[in-house]
Design a protein around this motif. Structure first.
Motif, PDB file in Angstrom:
ATOM      1  N   ILE A 100       0.843  -1.202   0.000  1.00  0.00           N
ATOM      2  CA  ILE A 100       0.000   0.000   0.000  1.00  0.00           C
ATOM      3  C   ILE A 100       0.875   1.247   0.000  1.00  0.00           C
ATOM      4  O   ILE A 100       0.659   2.200  -0.745  1.00  0.00           O
ATOM      5  N   MET A 101       1.935   1.202   0.821  1.00  0.00           N
ATOM      6  CA  MET A 101       2.825   2.361   0.861  1.00  0.00           C
ATOM      7  C   MET A 101       3.450   2.610  -0.510  1.00  0.00           C
ATOM      8  O   MET A 101       3.593   3.746  -0.957  1.00  0.00           O
ATOM      9  N   HIS A 102       3.789   1.508  -1.189  1.00  0.00           N
ATOM     10  CA  HIS A 102       4.367   1.644  -2.527  1.00  0.00           C
ATOM     11  C   HIS A 102       3.397   2.365  -3.459  1.00  0.00           C
ATOM     12  O   HIS A 102       3.783   3.292  -4.173  1.00  0.00           O
ATOM     13  N   ASN A 103       2.118   1.956  -3.430  1.00  0.00           N
ATOM     14  CA  ASN A 103       1.137   2.589  -4.308  1.00  0.00           C
ATOM     15  C   ASN A 103       0.968   4.070  -3.987  1.00  0.00           C
ATOM     16  O   ASN A 103       0.884   4.901  -4.890  1.00  0.00           O
ATOM     17  N   VAL A 104       0.942   4.376  -2.690  1.00  0.00           N
ATOM     18  CA  VAL A 104       0.794   5.782  -2.295  1.00  0.00           C
ATOM     19  C   VAL A 104       2.014   6.587  -2.766  1.00  0.00           C
ATOM     20  O   VAL A 104       1.886   7.691  -3.298  1.00  0.00           O
ATOM     21  N   PHE A 105       3.183   5.988  -2.580  1.00  0.00           N
ATOM     22  CA  PHE A 105       4.436   6.657  -2.969  1.00  0.00           C
ATOM     23  C   PHE A 105       4.450   6.942  -4.474  1.00  0.00           C
ATOM     24  O   PHE A 105       4.763   8.052  -4.901  1.00  0.00           O
ATOM     25  N   VAL A 106       4.076   5.934  -5.263  1.00  0.00           N
ATOM     26  CA  VAL A 106       4.051   6.105  -6.716  1.00  0.00           C
ATOM     27  C   VAL A 106       3.067   7.207  -7.104  1.00  0.00           C
ATOM     28  O   VAL A 106       3.376   8.058  -7.942  1.00  0.00           O
ATOM     29  N   ASN A 107       1.903   7.204  -6.441  1.00  0.00           N
ATOM     30  CA  ASN A 107       0.923   8.261  -6.739  1.00  0.00           C
ATOM     31  C   ASN A 107       1.449   9.640  -6.386  1.00  0.00           C
ATOM     32  O   ASN A 107       1.226  10.606  -7.109  1.00  0.00           O
TER      33      ASN A 107
ATOM     34  N   VAL B  20       9.589  -8.699  -1.524  1.00  0.00           N
ATOM     35  CA  VAL B  20       9.698  -7.444  -2.277  1.00  0.00           C
ATOM     36  C   VAL B  20       8.869  -7.537  -3.550  1.00  0.00           C
ATOM     37  O   VAL B  20       8.155  -6.594  -3.915  1.00  0.00           O
ATOM     38  N   SER B  21       8.937  -8.680  -4.186  1.00  0.00           N
ATOM     39  CA  SER B  21       8.180  -8.882  -5.414  1.00  0.00           C
ATOM     40  C   SER B  21       6.683  -8.706  -5.145  1.00  0.00           C
ATOM     41  O   SER B  21       5.960  -8.070  -5.924  1.00  0.00           O
ATOM     42  N   ARG B  22       6.222  -9.240  -4.015  1.00  0.00           N
ATOM     43  CA  ARG B  22       4.810  -9.088  -3.655  1.00  0.00           C
ATOM     44  C   ARG B  22       4.473  -7.648  -3.301  1.00  0.00           C
ATOM     45  O   ARG B  22       3.471  -7.100  -3.749  1.00  0.00           O
ATOM     46  N   ALA B  23       5.349  -7.040  -2.501  1.00  0.00           N
ATOM     47  CA  ALA B  23       5.056  -5.689  -2.028  1.00  0.00           C
ATOM     48  C   ALA B  23       5.026  -4.681  -3.180  1.00  0.00           C
ATOM     49  O   ALA B  23       4.240  -3.745  -3.167  1.00  0.00           O
ATOM     50  N   LEU B  24       5.921  -4.849  -4.156  1.00  0.00           N
ATOM     51  CA  LEU B  24       5.997  -3.867  -5.226  1.00  0.00           C
ATOM     52  C   LEU B  24       5.246  -4.308  -6.476  1.00  0.00           C
ATOM     53  O   LEU B  24       5.132  -3.546  -7.439  1.00  0.00           O
TER      54      LEU B  24
END
Lengths: 164, 216
Positions: A57-64, A125-129
């Motif tokens: 989720i943090m990854h998605n927020v960061f990308v946004n 990492v693969s799952r998280a990202l």
């Protein structure tokens, strides 16, 4: 209350965000947005690795955030992408590490930090990202290489030099 | 670069990253993380309702999950226990915070945090060994979770939270949350919930053993 289950992971999310974003306020904003989204989407979580889910989720927020920054501050993108060094940092080693991190591409920085700071396996990492394991490995090796060169004193751009 | 150099290089990077960023782990969590947005305000309101709900819920002679409307925002004991089970039982690397090897320390620590003398049941006869335990946040304060594992790797968790003063003792009850079965009961000091993805008769047998050891 699902929030109880998330609380134990807040310190790790903050540590990772601090390293990823560079400055304290920006990092805590990222954590805040991540927590809110996690609470809203908690019903979508399937029993399993809650930590990996939160980091995804943090990854998605960061990308946004990167995307909206890109469109909002089109002209200043270079300065924006290279976050300012932390004013509170002490010692040149610390500054060098933070600065070096700021200078590698965000998608490589994520992989390097998840592996080297959060101690995740390539599979985590693969799952998280949401990227294949092969991509995890190539981003890790490219990111580390860049980081090493940056820390070994590859000359910094003039605008980034820290005056002490 | 040889693989040895590579490993040493990675270890050095890890050490530097931890050196710089680990202090963040112990920084106090800013209040705004809980309260800046309406979603979080809802949680603050929920916390007040939880306190009320628990007081009223525990005062009822029969505590049934989701029975009283006033506890609507508060997850009942078996639900909290089952969710905590689902979070930690699948953990491969960090199933517990304190390993069973340090059982004395574990029991002392959790007893101190819950402010009650805890007993850790021995389930060897049922085929389960203690893996260890951890401290969790609960709606009313700290909660202890003990984890057990059998030879096939199947895990059970025992969730223990303090009950309120004057709480009514409840009998053994059964609940199911997804695939997780939960046996739970409330005594004078604590609420207990034993959770596992096992069939009801097996869990019942083990829960009886836990009950006998805790309530002599």
């Amino acid at each position: 209350m699902d929030f109880e289950l998330i609380v134990p992971y807040i310190p790790n999310l903050r540590r990772y965000a601090r390293a990823l974003v560079g400055d304290r306020d920006g990092a805590d904003d990222l954590v805040q947005d991540t927590l809110e989204r996690a609470v809203r989407k908690f019903h979508l979580w399937r029993p399993g690795d809650l930590r990996a889910w939160l980091f995804s989720i943090m990854h998605n927020v960061f990308v946004n955030q990167l995307k909206s920054r890109k469109t909002a501050l089109h002209v200043e993108i270079d300065e924006e992408m290279i976050a300012a060094p932390m004013p509170t940092a002490t010692g040149s080693d610390v500054l060098d590490l933070q600065r070096a991190l700021d200078r590698i591409a965000p998608e490589q920085r994520e992989v390097v930090l998840l592996v080297a700071l959060e101690d995740m396996t390539y599979a985590d990492v693969s799952r998280a990202l949401g990227i294949p394991i092969g991509t995890v490995m190539s981003r890790l090796s490219r990111g580390r290489e860049k980081l090493r060169r940056a820390m070994d004193g590859e000359p910094a751009q003039a605008g980034l030099r820290v005056v002490q | 670069m040889t693989s040895f150099d590579d490993e040493r290089d990675l270890a050095e990077l890890k050490a530097r990253l931890h050196g710089q960023f680990d202090p963040v782990l112990t920084e106090p969590i800013p209040a705004r993380m809980y309260l800046r947005h309406p979603a979080w305000l809802d949680y603050a309101r929920a916390a007040i309702l939880v306190t009320l709900g628990v007081a009223i819920g525990l005062a009822l002679p029969l505590l049934e999950p989701r029975s009283a409307p006033v506890v609507a925002t508060y997850s009942p004991l078996p639900v909290r226990a089952a969710r905590a089970h689902l979070v930690y039982a699948p953990e491969v690397r960090h199933p517990v915070e304190v390993d069973a090897k340090e059982q004395d320390h574990l029991v002392k620590w959790l007893s101190k945090r819950l402010d009650v003398a805890l007993t850790v049941p021995v389930l060897a006869r049922e085929g389960f060994e203690l893996l260890g335990g951890r401290l969790l946040p609960g709606p009313e304060g700290p909660v202890a979770q003990f984890m057990y594992q059998d030879a096939s790797g199947k895990r059970l968790t025992l969730y223990v939270s303090r009950s309120r003063k004057g709480a009514n003792v409840t009998a053994f009850r059964f609940a199911r949350e997804g695939n997780v079965s939960v046996f739970y009961w409330v005594d004078r000091d604590c609420g207990y919930a034993l959770s596992g993805e096992v069939d009801k008769p097996t869990l019942s047998r083990i829960a009886s053993s836990v009950y006998r050891q805790i309530e002599p």
